[in-house]
Design a protein around this motif. Structure first.
Motif, PDB file in Angstrom:
ATOM      1  N   LYS A  89       8.420  -6.496  14.012  1.00 28.40           N
ATOM      2  CA  LYS A  89       7.658  -5.931  15.130  1.00 28.40           C
ATOM      3  C   LYS A  89       8.598  -5.444  16.240  1.00 28.40           C
ATOM      4  O   LYS A  89       8.419  -4.351  16.787  1.00 28.40           O
ATOM      5  CB  LYS A  89       6.694  -6.986  15.672  1.00 28.40           C
ATOM      6  N   ASP A  90       9.621  -6.247  16.546  1.00 28.89           N
ATOM      7  CA  ASP A  90      10.587  -5.857  17.569  1.00 28.89           C
ATOM      8  C   ASP A  90      11.346  -4.599  17.162  1.00 28.89           C
ATOM      9  O   ASP A  90      11.599  -3.710  17.989  1.00 28.89           O
ATOM     10  CB  ASP A  90      11.583  -6.978  17.825  1.00 28.89           C
ATOM     11  N   LEU A  91      11.722  -4.525  15.879  1.00 29.97           N
ATOM     12  CA  LEU A  91      12.430  -3.337  15.392  1.00 29.97           C
ATOM     13  C   LEU A  91      11.559  -2.093  15.497  1.00 29.97           C
ATOM     14  O   LEU A  91      12.032  -1.025  15.904  1.00 29.97           O
ATOM     15  CB  LEU A  91      12.877  -3.539  13.943  1.00 29.97           C
ATOM     16  N   LYS A  92      10.283  -2.214  15.138  1.00 32.48           N
ATOM     17  CA  LYS A  92       9.373  -1.062  15.236  1.00 32.48           C
ATOM     18  C   LYS A  92       9.242  -0.609  16.685  1.00 32.48           C
ATOM     19  O   LYS A  92       9.234   0.584  16.972  1.00 32.48           O
ATOM     20  CB  LYS A  92       8.008  -1.421  14.653  1.00 32.48           C
ATOM     21  N   LEU A  98      13.076   4.545  20.932  1.00 37.51           N
ATOM     22  CA  LEU A  98      14.174   5.489  20.730  1.00 37.51           C
ATOM     23  C   LEU A  98      13.677   6.865  20.338  1.00 37.51           C
ATOM     24  O   LEU A  98      14.243   7.886  20.749  1.00 37.51           O
ATOM     25  CB  LEU A  98      15.144   4.951  19.674  1.00 37.51           C
ATOM     26  N   GLU A  99      12.593   6.937  19.541  1.00 37.78           N
ATOM     27  CA  GLU A  99      12.040   8.235  19.148  1.00 37.78           C
ATOM     28  C   GLU A  99      11.449   8.977  20.344  1.00 37.78           C
ATOM     29  O   GLU A  99      11.514  10.195  20.438  1.00 37.78           O
ATOM     30  CB  GLU A  99      10.973   8.044  18.065  1.00 37.78           C
TER      31      GLU A  99
END
Length: 101
Positions: A89-92, A98-99
Motif C-alpha cells: 500500500k505504501d509503495l502504491k 511520483l506519477e
C-alpha cells in the motif's frame, strides 16, 4: 538469569541440583524443555543458555565445581527477521505521488 527455571527442571526430571552432579546430557534436555514445554522463543532460550555458560565458567574459575557441563553446548538457531521497509500500500501511494509530480 534467575536459575529458578533450571532448579525447577532438574528435580522434576529426576536430576540432582548439586553443581558437581549436573551432566552434559541434562543441558540439551533443559534446552528442549525451554523451547518445547515452556514454549520460549529461541532468543529467550539463548539468553538463558548464555547466562548458564557464564555462570559455569565463573564456578570453574572459583573452584566451586570441576566439570564444565556446558562445554560444547550450542544455542538454538534464531529466526533472523527481515526488515519490512514498505508495505504494498505504501509503495502504491509513493508511485502514485511520483506519477502526479
Amino acid at each position: 538469569m534467575r536459575f529458578t527455571t533450571l532448579l525447577n527442571f532438574l528435580p522434576d526430571h529426576g536430576c540432582s541440583i548439586c553443581l558437581n552432579e549436573i551432566t552434559k546430557t541434562q543441558v540439551p534436555r533443559f534446552i528442549q524443555y525451554l523451547l518445547g514445554s515452556l514454549k520460549q522463543k529461541s532468543r529467550s532460550a539463548n539468553r538463558k543458555i548464555s547466562s548458564l555458560k557464564s555462570f559455569t565458567k565463573y564456578c570453574l574459575k572459583e573452584h566451586y565445581h570441576a566439570n564444565d557441563f556446558t562445554h560444547g553446548i550450542e544455542s538454538p538457531k534464531t529466526d533472523d527477521k527481515l526488515p519490512v521497509y514498505m508495505t504494498l500500500k505504501d509503495l502504491k501511494q509513493l508511485f502514485g505521488y511520483l506519477e502526479r509530480s
